[in-house]
Design an enzyme around this catalytic site. Structure first.
Site, mmCIF file in Angstrom:
data_model
loop_
_atom_site.group_PDB
_atom_site.id
_atom_site.type_symbol
_atom_site.label_atom_id
_atom_site.label_comp_id
_atom_site.label_asym_id
_atom_site.label_seq_id
_atom_site.Cartn_x
_atom_site.Cartn_y
_atom_site.Cartn_z
ATOM 1 C CG HIS A 149 5.286 -4.017 12.702
ATOM 2 N ND1 HIS A 149 6.405 -3.315 12.330
ATOM 3 C CD2 HIS A 149 4.238 -3.341 12.158
ATOM 4 C CE1 HIS A 149 6.044 -2.259 11.612
ATOM 5 N NE2 HIS A 149 4.733 -2.244 11.501
ATOM 6 N N GLY A 161 -7.709 -1.122 -1.034
ATOM 7 C CA GLY A 161 -7.295 -0.174 -2.070
ATOM 8 C C GLY A 161 -7.104 1.218 -1.496
HETATM 9 N N1 LIG Z 1 3.031 -3.655 8.384
HETATM 10 C C1 LIG Z 1 3.427 -2.420 8.218
HETATM 11 O O1 LIG Z 1 4.623 -2.145 8.107
HETATM 12 C C2 LIG Z 1 2.422 -1.302 8.140
HETATM 13 C C3 LIG Z 1 2.841 0.022 7.952
HETATM 14 C C4 LIG Z 1 1.884 1.025 7.866
HETATM 15 C C5 LIG Z 1 0.528 0.717 7.968
HETATM 16 N N2 LIG Z 1 0.161 -0.585 8.157
HETATM 17 C C6 LIG Z 1 -1.266 -0.981 8.253
HETATM 18 O O2 LIG Z 1 -1.785 -1.257 6.945
HETATM 19 C C7 LIG Z 1 -3.210 -1.095 6.951
HETATM 20 C C8 LIG Z 1 -3.641 -0.257 5.746
HETATM 21 O O3 LIG Z 1 -3.131 1.051 5.833
HETATM 22 P P1 LIG Z 1 -3.563 2.175 4.765
HETATM 23 O O4 LIG Z 1 -2.808 3.389 5.092
HETATM 24 O O5 LIG Z 1 -3.546 1.632 3.385
HETATM 25 O O6 LIG Z 1 -5.100 2.383 5.227
HETATM 26 P P2 LIG Z 1 -6.305 2.991 4.375
HETATM 27 O O7 LIG Z 1 -7.389 3.320 5.346
HETATM 28 O O8 LIG Z 1 -5.836 4.027 3.457
HETATM 29 O O9 LIG Z 1 -6.785 1.745 3.479
HETATM 30 C C9 LIG Z 1 -7.418 0.635 4.009
HETATM 31 C C10 LIG Z 1 -8.419 0.143 2.979
HETATM 32 O O10 LIG Z 1 -9.029 -1.062 3.476
HETATM 33 C C11 LIG Z 1 -10.339 -1.068 2.953
HETATM 34 N N3 LIG Z 1 -11.161 -2.016 3.693
HETATM 35 C C12 LIG Z 1 -11.799 -1.857 4.877
HETATM 36 N N4 LIG Z 1 -12.490 -2.974 5.168
HETATM 37 C C13 LIG Z 1 -12.274 -3.842 4.170
HETATM 38 C C14 LIG Z 1 -12.721 -5.154 3.904
HETATM 39 N N5 LIG Z 1 -13.519 -5.804 4.760
HETATM 40 N N6 LIG Z 1 -12.305 -5.756 2.769
HETATM 41 C C15 LIG Z 1 -11.489 -5.110 1.898
HETATM 42 N N7 LIG Z 1 -11.040 -3.859 2.100
HETATM 43 C C16 LIG Z 1 -11.435 -3.248 3.217
HETATM 44 C C17 LIG Z 1 -10.807 0.368 3.106
HETATM 45 O O11 LIG Z 1 -11.927 0.629 2.291
HETATM 46 C C18 LIG Z 1 -9.559 1.132 2.687
HETATM 47 O O12 LIG Z 1 -9.589 1.453 1.328
HETATM 48 C C19 LIG Z 1 -3.550 -0.492 8.329
HETATM 49 O O13 LIG Z 1 -4.001 -1.517 9.188
HETATM 50 C C20 LIG Z 1 -2.197 0.043 8.814
HETATM 51 O O14 LIG Z 1 -2.119 0.098 10.215
HETATM 52 C C21 LIG Z 1 1.078 -1.579 8.246
#
Ligand SMILES: NC(=O)c1ccc[n+]([C@@H]2O[C@H](COP(=O)([O-])OP(=O)(O)OC[C@H]3O[C@@H](n4cnc5c(N)ncnc54)[C@H](O)[C@@H]3O)[C@@H](O)[C@H]2O)c1
EC number: 1.1.1.37
Length: 317
Positions: free
Chosen positions: A176, A11
């Site tokens: 990616h 979230g």
């Molecule tokens: N595929 C893509 O195109 C792309 C693009 C940008 C970012 N990302 C990736 O997406 C991911 C999320 O990015 P974000 O900006 O939302 O990060 P963020 O830190 O804002 O959110 C991540 C959330 O995961 C939660 N979390 C941590 N451990 C957890 C668990 N065990 N169970 C459930 N929730 C848990 C955290 O509490 C946090 O709220 C990162 O790994 C980022 O690198 C992917």
């Protein structure tokens, strides 16, 4: 007809935008799971309270209990750390593998019928891990990377040519990472090759090539460009929109052709790895992988990108 159910695991930044887009597009009822107490509950309450203003009907629930994802049609996973300036996506593998392991176990137990779209990085490795742990069929565990990488490429082309993004068509394949494969040969403005338009604009094939190379380079580094500006996290609006396009195609059985991180079994000469390729997404997840012949230069780029995916995935074994 009963509403569809979408569960968001994570979230954070992307999770919040995903929830809002699900609601605005009335894709179904939405559950947001996070391990932080109060965070998913607060975000979902915040979005739910403007249903009358935004004109949507959807039940939104925040939770810290995996039981609430039961009956999900689609699960989108963003749990995991994002990168900071100077980091590569691959630097996240250790910490995010641990998170993905617990997430995949939760999905396996409570949402065994769902199609899972993984967003967490490093993407190709996290999708692989999620499929392994859930044991779900390959067509129901996929990753989002290509829709966003392609959208970035399209944006740069549209800006360069002064045309609407809606009329540009272009795709990136492969992993990616920085070795992703933007397909120049198939980039077009309503079917007109982009290279031809660049040659007309610059009256020089050499200059056109140079401009295209710069756009390809910017596409490959586009995630890092945003990270460097934000300093505290990575892109979140654009990956959320991209995953929603995939989820919508599955939930509404649209059969859109979207570049998707899919498990390959011989397609494009790759066997046993998750790699980005054009896929038809419908109610059964990946319903077809569209194959076509790459030319020698494209194949060499694809091979390099696949090699990077393999070495990352193999490092998890
Ligand atoms: N595929 C893509 O195109 C792309 C693009 C940008 C970012 N990302 C990736 O997406 C991911 C999320 O990015 P974000 O900006 O939302 O990060 P963020 O830190 O804002 O959110 C991540 C959330 O995961 C939660 N979390 C941590 N451990 C957890 C668990 N065990 N169970 C459930 N929730 C848990 C955290 O509490 C946090 O709220 C990162 O790994 C980022 O690198 C992917």
């Amino acid at each position: 007809m009963a509403r569809k159910k979408i569960s968001l695991i994570g979230g954070g930044q992307i999770g919040g935008v995903l929830a809002q887009l699900c609601a605005l597009r009335e894709l179904g009822d939405v559950v947001m799971f996070d391990i932080v107490e109060g965070l998913p509950q607060g975000k979902m309450l915040d979005i739910a309270e403007v249903g009358s203003v935004d004109n949507f009907d959807a039940n939104l629930k925040g939770t810290n209990d995996y039981k609430d994802i039961a009956g999900s049609d689609v699960v989108i996973v963003t749990a995991g750390l994002p990168r900071k300036p100077g980091m590569s996506r691959d630097d996240l593998i250790e910490v995010n593998s641990k998170i993905m392991t617990s997430v995949a176990e939760g999905i396996k137990q409570y949402a065994p019928k769902a199609t899972v779209i993984v967003i967490s990085n490093p993407l190709d490795a996290m999708v692989t891990l999620c499929q392994k742990i859930t044991g779900f069929p390959y067509n129901r565990v996929i990753g989002q990377a290509g829709v966003l990488d392609s959208a970035r490429f399209i944006t740069f082309i549209a800006w360069e040519l002064g045309v609407s993004v809606k009329d540009v068509n272009a795709m990136t394949l492969g992993g990616h990472g920085d070795d992703m494969v933007p397909l120049v040969r198939y980039a077009s403005v309503n079917g007109i090759p982009v290279m031809e338009l660049l040659e007309q604009k610059y009256k020089s094939a050499e200059k056109a090539k140079e401009v295209m190379e710069a756009m390809v380079k910017r596409t490959r580094g586009a995630g890092g460009e945003v990270v460097a500006l934000l300093k505290t996290g990575s892109a979140f609006y654009s990956p959320a929109s991209s995953a929603i396009a995939m989820a919508e195609s599955i939930l509404k059985d649209q059969k859109r052709v979207l570049p998707t991180c899919c498990f390959l079994q011989g397609e494009f000469g790759v066997n046993g790895y998750y790699v980005g390729v054009p896929a038809v997404l419908g109610e059964n997840g990946v319903e077809q992988i569209l194959q076509f012949k790459l030319d020698a230069e494209e194949q060499a780029m694809m091979d390099k990108s696949v090699a990077a995916v393999k070495s990352l995935v193999d490092s998890m074994k």
